[in-house]
Structures are given as structure tokens and as C-alpha cells.
Write a protein that holds these residues in place. Structure first.
Motif, PDB file in Angstrom:
ATOM      1  N   LEU A 186       0.719  -1.093   0.272  1.00  0.00           N
ATOM      2  CA  LEU A 186      -0.423   0.150  -0.162  1.00  0.00           C
ATOM      3  C   LEU A 186       0.674   1.389   0.320  1.00  0.00           C
ATOM      4  O   LEU A 186       0.360   1.992  -0.592  1.00  0.00           O
ATOM      5  CB  LEU A 186      -0.861   0.020   1.039  1.00  0.00           C
ATOM      6  N   GLU A 187       1.806   1.010   0.524  1.00  0.00           N
ATOM      7  CA  GLU A 187       3.141   2.135   1.124  1.00  0.00           C
ATOM      8  C   GLU A 187       2.982   3.207  -0.090  1.00  0.00           C
ATOM      9  O   GLU A 187       3.145   4.408  -0.073  1.00  0.00           O
ATOM     10  CB  GLU A 187       4.297   1.546   1.369  1.00  0.00           C
ATOM     11  N   PRO A 188       3.503   2.388  -1.463  1.00  0.00           N
ATOM     12  CA  PRO A 188       3.829   3.217  -2.403  1.00  0.00           C
ATOM     13  C   PRO A 188       2.649   4.689  -3.205  1.00  0.00           C
ATOM     14  O   PRO A 188       3.120   5.268  -3.959  1.00  0.00           O
ATOM     15  CB  PRO A 188       5.315   2.390  -3.781  1.00  0.00           C
ATOM     16  N   MET A 189       1.514   3.847  -3.377  1.00  0.00           N
ATOM     17  CA  MET A 189       0.689   4.410  -4.299  1.00  0.00           C
ATOM     18  C   MET A 189      -0.082   5.458  -2.752  1.00  0.00           C
ATOM     19  O   MET A 189      -0.190   6.181  -3.126  1.00  0.00           O
ATOM     20  CB  MET A 189      -0.851   3.354  -4.483  1.00  0.00           C
ATOM     21  N   SER A 190      -0.053   5.321  -1.490  1.00  0.00           N
ATOM     22  CA  SER A 190      -0.253   5.909  -0.138  1.00  0.00           C
ATOM     23  C   SER A 190       0.444   7.200  -0.132  1.00  0.00           C
ATOM     24  O   SER A 190      -0.110   8.196  -0.904  1.00  0.00           O
ATOM     25  CB  SER A 190      -0.212   5.353   0.838  1.00  0.00           C
ATOM     26  N   GLU A 191       1.975   6.766  -0.787  1.00  0.00           N
ATOM     27  CA  GLU A 191       3.352   8.586  -1.315  1.00  0.00           C
ATOM     28  C   GLU A 191       3.140   9.043  -2.396  1.00  0.00           C
ATOM     29  O   GLU A 191       2.212  10.012  -2.207  1.00  0.00           O
ATOM     30  CB  GLU A 191       4.179   7.876  -1.624  1.00  0.00           C
ATOM     31  N   ILE A 192       2.455   8.750  -2.522  1.00  0.00           N
ATOM     32  CA  ILE A 192       1.917   8.913  -4.699  1.00  0.00           C
ATOM     33  C   ILE A 192       0.253   9.972  -4.420  1.00  0.00           C
ATOM     34  O   ILE A 192       0.654  11.652  -4.005  1.00  0.00           O
ATOM     35  CB  ILE A 192       1.408   8.620  -5.805  1.00  0.00           C
ATOM     36  N   ALA A 193      -0.522   9.274  -3.450  1.00  0.00           N
ATOM     37  CA  ALA A 193      -1.667   9.608  -3.224  1.00  0.00           C
ATOM     38  C   ALA A 193      -1.890  10.775  -2.985  1.00  0.00           C
ATOM     39  O   ALA A 193      -2.663  12.142  -2.293  1.00  0.00           O
ATOM     40  CB  ALA A 193      -3.307   8.597  -2.697  1.00  0.00           C
ATOM     41  N   GLY A 194      -0.829  10.838  -1.485  1.00  0.00           N
ATOM     42  CA  GLY A 194      -0.677  11.714  -0.306  1.00  0.00           C
ATOM     43  C   GLY A 194      -0.537  12.755  -1.432  1.00  0.00           C
ATOM     44  O   GLY A 194      -0.437  14.144  -0.607  1.00  0.00           O
ATOM     45  N   ARG A 195       0.847  13.394  -1.787  1.00  0.00           N
ATOM     46  CA  ARG A 195       1.291  14.413  -2.542  1.00  0.00           C
ATOM     47  C   ARG A 195      -0.339  14.815  -3.493  1.00  0.00           C
ATOM     48  O   ARG A 195       0.098  15.784  -3.787  1.00  0.00           O
ATOM     49  CB  ARG A 195       2.819  13.553  -3.183  1.00  0.00           C
ATOM     50  N   MET A 196      -0.224  13.887  -4.463  1.00  0.00           N
ATOM     51  CA  MET A 196      -1.746  14.337  -4.805  1.00  0.00           C
ATOM     52  C   MET A 196      -3.199  15.222  -3.922  1.00  0.00           C
ATOM     53  O   MET A 196      -3.238  15.971  -4.709  1.00  0.00           O
ATOM     54  CB  MET A 196      -2.815  13.245  -5.971  1.00  0.00           C
ATOM     55  N   ALA A 197      -2.880  14.066  -2.657  1.00  0.00           N
ATOM     56  CA  ALA A 197      -3.880  15.428  -2.155  1.00  0.00           C
ATOM     57  C   ALA A 197      -4.113  16.309  -1.970  1.00  0.00           C
ATOM     58  O   ALA A 197      -4.729  17.622  -2.080  1.00  0.00           O
ATOM     59  CB  ALA A 197      -4.269  14.315  -1.032  1.00  0.00           C
ATOM     60  N   THR A 198      -2.923  16.941  -1.825  1.00  0.00           N
ATOM     61  CA  THR A 198      -2.256  18.225  -1.813  1.00  0.00           C
ATOM     62  C   THR A 198      -2.186  18.806  -2.845  1.00  0.00           C
ATOM     63  O   THR A 198      -2.738  20.366  -2.759  1.00  0.00           O
ATOM     64  CB  THR A 198      -0.312  18.761  -0.562  1.00  0.00           C
ATOM     65  N   LEU A 199      -1.648  18.836  -3.691  1.00  0.00           N
ATOM     66  CA  LEU A 199      -1.759  19.628  -5.010  1.00  0.00           C
ATOM     67  C   LEU A 199      -3.021  19.674  -5.712  1.00  0.00           C
ATOM     68  O   LEU A 199      -3.489  20.440  -6.086  1.00  0.00           O
ATOM     69  CB  LEU A 199      -0.705  18.581  -6.045  1.00  0.00           C
ATOM     70  N   PHE A 200      -3.900  18.609  -5.689  1.00  0.00           N
ATOM     71  CA  PHE A 200      -4.735  18.627  -6.693  1.00  0.00           C
ATOM     72  C   PHE A 200      -5.968  18.823  -5.630  1.00  0.00           C
ATOM     73  O   PHE A 200      -6.767  20.376  -6.244  1.00  0.00           O
ATOM     74  CB  PHE A 200      -5.920  17.320  -6.625  1.00  0.00           C
ATOM     75  N   GLY A 201      -5.934  19.658  -3.749  1.00  0.00           N
ATOM     76  CA  GLY A 201      -6.530  20.279  -2.974  1.00  0.00           C
ATOM     77  C   GLY A 201      -6.291  21.381  -3.367  1.00  0.00           C
ATOM     78  O   GLY A 201      -6.654  22.268  -3.488  1.00  0.00           O
ATOM     79  N   ALA A 202      -4.958  21.815  -3.457  1.00  0.00           N
ATOM     80  CA  ALA A 202      -4.827  23.432  -3.504  1.00  0.00           C
ATOM     81  C   ALA A 202      -5.341  23.305  -5.320  1.00  0.00           C
ATOM     82  O   ALA A 202      -5.786  25.002  -5.135  1.00  0.00           O
ATOM     83  CB  ALA A 202      -3.176  23.187  -3.776  1.00  0.00           C
ATOM     84  N   VAL A 203      -5.375  23.086  -5.866  1.00  0.00           N
ATOM     85  CA  VAL A 203      -5.823  23.717  -7.458  1.00  0.00           C
ATOM     86  C   VAL A 203      -6.973  24.208  -7.422  1.00  0.00           C
ATOM     87  O   VAL A 203      -8.247  24.618  -7.528  1.00  0.00           O
ATOM     88  CB  VAL A 203      -6.359  22.330  -8.382  1.00  0.00           C
TER      89      VAL A 203
END
Length: 365
Positions: free
Chosen positions: A129-146
Motif C-alpha cells: 500500500l505504501e507506494p500508492m499511499s505516497e503518491i496519493a498523499g502528494r496528489m491530495a495536496t496538489l489537487f486540493g490546492a488546485v
């Protein structure tokens, strides 16, 4: 063993179950690999790369399922794939069964040996789960910002602000891999970040390694309520392995939040940690409830399939090799694979899944 890799058909999903490099390792270990035509194209891997690695390219998903002893995927089978599953097959993929009773019943009815990436444990870690969690976590901030952007329905505030402008507040619920990744991204953009979790040991560790604009709070109802009142972006990453995610923010609590703030529910695969969440797609990622923007894409890393497929293969390959090379009666004596096992011989073998659906749990002995 004959290993089948079908093309992913969930909406907006472009990852593939294994890279050509991973397929080569499976073949070198003595296994045969069948892969559906164009399965890797969305991740930038042409059929030629798989055939050069020794895989057999088949035209249809029906051919893959019919010929394979083990199905290797990224996402859980969707309804159109149910009839393709063959009784007694091994299925190794993300399953998230606590949020999907219909699939759980199908896997039991077909006596599928279903091993889930997200419940495979290595000590206290969930390594698949860790590699996808790392990617999803970064995306959460980036797309939240958008989506804080006014034209996307948000408040119109730039995450991190500007000189002479007060910094935004980002609240991250859950301090695991996804939570840390989200907080790192938010801190790097200059936001004020608050992380909440019930694991004091984890919070203590993160306090020592995170940027100074990240603070830690022990998660209770009161600390959540107080934190969300001035939050601009809230990222939910809470996880109870195999089980439905707890609902940490209820609909009533939305009235406490600032209009135009954004909720990103990384836990949506497990049912979501916000009461008002429902799964969305990359094509239609958000919806509004009471003036609060919700981003609840159920396969977030699918937005970046090249990176995600390579990272996923790096994590899953050694386990796929072990599963393919080991008789089930031997494999299932190993606690690592018992933890991954969700259904077997017609029974639900993950207690959290059984509880979620009111089904009978049966341990493998």
C-alpha cells in the motif's frame, strides 16, 4: 504457473499490473505470462516490450482469465469482470472488499483465493500500500490546492499564500505514509499544517523529522472539530487495514467549516472518512456539499500511471514470485500471506471484511 495480466478497465485507470521488467523476472523464474493486448499502453509500455520479455499477448480479457491460474491486477474486478473469474483462481490485486459486498460475495461463490495488496503486512508496515499511499498523499495536496481555485468552486486562496498574506491552514487526518506525504507537500508550499493521529509514537517521530510549519495533535473529536474550523484544505488519510474507514467528519460538522474549503478523501477506497464522501473519477473529480468542495477520486495514482506502475511493480514483484512458486498449502502457513488473504475456498478469511458485511468469518488453519 500461468499468470494473467488483463487490461484495467475501471474508469480513468491507466496503470497495469506489472511492468515489462517485472514480467521478465516472472518468466526467468519459470512462469508463463499472458497479457492482454494494449494493457500497458496507458503506462507507456507497448506490447512489443512485453513480448520481448517473453510474455504472450492475447487479444481479449476473456482469453486472459480463461488461460491463467493467477490473475495479477491493479484494481479490484468490476462487475463486467465477475463472470470472467474462474473457480479456484488466485487473484492478487488491490481489493478493498470492506467497501464492496457484491465483489466479496462473487469471490466467495467462485472460491477465489483472493490476496489483497492493502492487507499484506510486513511487521507493522503495509508494504504494497505504501507506494500508492505516497503518491496519493502528494496528489491530495496538489489537487486540493488546485480546487481551492475560485473557478473550481473553492475559496480562491492560493495554498501557501504570498508575501504579506496570511498562510493557509492544511489539516491532515492520519499520520501514515499518505498523511506524511500530504503534509510534506503542503509544508513545502508554505502552508501551516496540522497533523492528527491516535498513534503517539508516530506523532513523536514525525515531530522530529517534519518541517517546522507542521504541528502534531492527538486525534479526538474535539481536536478535529477545533482544527477544521479555520482549515482551508483537509486531507483524510485514515486507515484501518482491511476495514471500512471511520467517519471522522460528519455532515453536521461541515457547517463549522469555511465556505469554499476543500476536503480530499484519500480513504475513499475503504468507504471514505467523511460522511458526505462518495467515490468520484478523474473525469469528474469533485462535488459540493453545503459549500464545501469534496475531491474523492477512488484511484488517485491512476492519474500518473507511469510512475505508479513502476512503483507498484517494485513493491509487488517479490510477493507475486513467491505466490506463483509456492503451493497454497505451504504459502498459507506464512503469516504474511495469511494477512493478505481475504477469501479462500468460499469463505471470508479477513475478519474486518466479514464484520463490514455481516458475513461469517473463517480463519484458515
Amino acid at each position: 504457473m500461468i499468470i494473467g495480466i488483463p487490461k484495467e478497465i475501471k474508469t480513468d485507470e491507466f496503470r497495469v499490473g506489472m511492468t515489462p521488467s517485472g514480467v521478465l523476472e516472472l518468466i526467468k523464474a519459470g512462469h508463463n505470462v499472458l497479457i492482454e493486448q494494449n494493457a500497458g499502453v496507458g503506462s507507456g509500455f507497448e506490447d512489443r516490450l512485453y513480448s520481448d520479455a517473453g510474455a504472450i499477448i492475447l487479444n481479449t480479457a476473456d482469453d486472459i482469465y480463461a488461460g491463467a491460474d493467477m490473475i495479477l491486477k491493479v484494481k479490484e474486478p468490476i462487475e463486467v469482470e465477475y463472470s470472467r473469474l474462474r473457480e479456484g483462481q488466485i487473484l492478487f490485486t488491490y481489493l478493498h472488499l470492506a467497501a464492496d459486498k457484491a465483489l466479496t460475495e462473487v469471490l466467495c461463490a467462485k472460491k477465489i483465493t483472493a490476496l489483497a495488496y492493502e492487507t499484506l503486512r510486513l511487521g507493522r508496515r503495509l508494504p504494497l500500500l505504501e507506494p500508492m499511499s505516497e503518491i496519493a498523499g502528494r496528489m491530495a495536496t496538489l489537487f486540493g490546492a488546485v480546487h481551492l481555485g475560485r473557478y473550481n468552486g473553492g475559496s480562491g486562496q492560493l495554498l501557501g499564500g504570498a508575501v504579506g498574506v496570511e498562510r493557509n491552514h492544511v489539516v491532515v487526518l492520519g499520520a501514515g505514509v499518505a498523511g506524511k506525504s500530504a503534509a510534506d507537500a503542503a509544508a513545502g508550499l508554505g502552508a501551516k499544517v496540522t497533523m492528527l493521529d491516535i498513534n503517539l509514537e508516530r506523532l513523536t517521530y514525525l515531530r522530529d523529522v517534519m518541517a517546522p510549519n507542521v504541528s502534531m495533535l492527538y486525534s479526538t473529536h474535539d481536536t478535529i472539530v477545533n482544527s477544521i474550523k479555520d482549515a482551508d484544505l483537509i486531507v483524510g488519510t485514515v486507515l484501518v487495514a482491511g476495514a471500512k474507514a471511520p467517519k471522522l467528519i460528519t455532515r453536521d460538522m461541515l457547517s463549522l467549516m469555511k465556505k469554499g474549503s476543500v476536503l480530499v478523501d484519500v480513504s475513499i477506497d475503504q468507504g471514505g472518512c467523511f460522511e458526505t464522501s462518495h467515490a468520484t473519477t478523474h473525469s469528474h473529480p469533485t462535488f459540493d456539499v453545503d459549500g464545501i468542495v469534496h475531491y474523492c477520486v477512488a484511484n488517485m495514482p491512476g492519474m500518473y500511471p507511469r510512475t505508479s506502475t513502476i512503483a507498484l511493480t517494485n513493491a509487488t514483484l517479490s510477493y507475486a514470485l513467491k505466490i506463483a512458486s509456492t503451493p497454497l498449502n505451504v504459502l498459507l502457513k506464512d503469516e504474511i500471506y495469511l494477512g493478505a488473504l481475504n477469501t479462500y475456498a468460499g469463505d471470508v478469511t479477513n475478519e474486518a471484511v466479514a464484520i463490514a458485511h455481516g458475513m461469517t468469518y473463517k480463519a484458515v488453519v
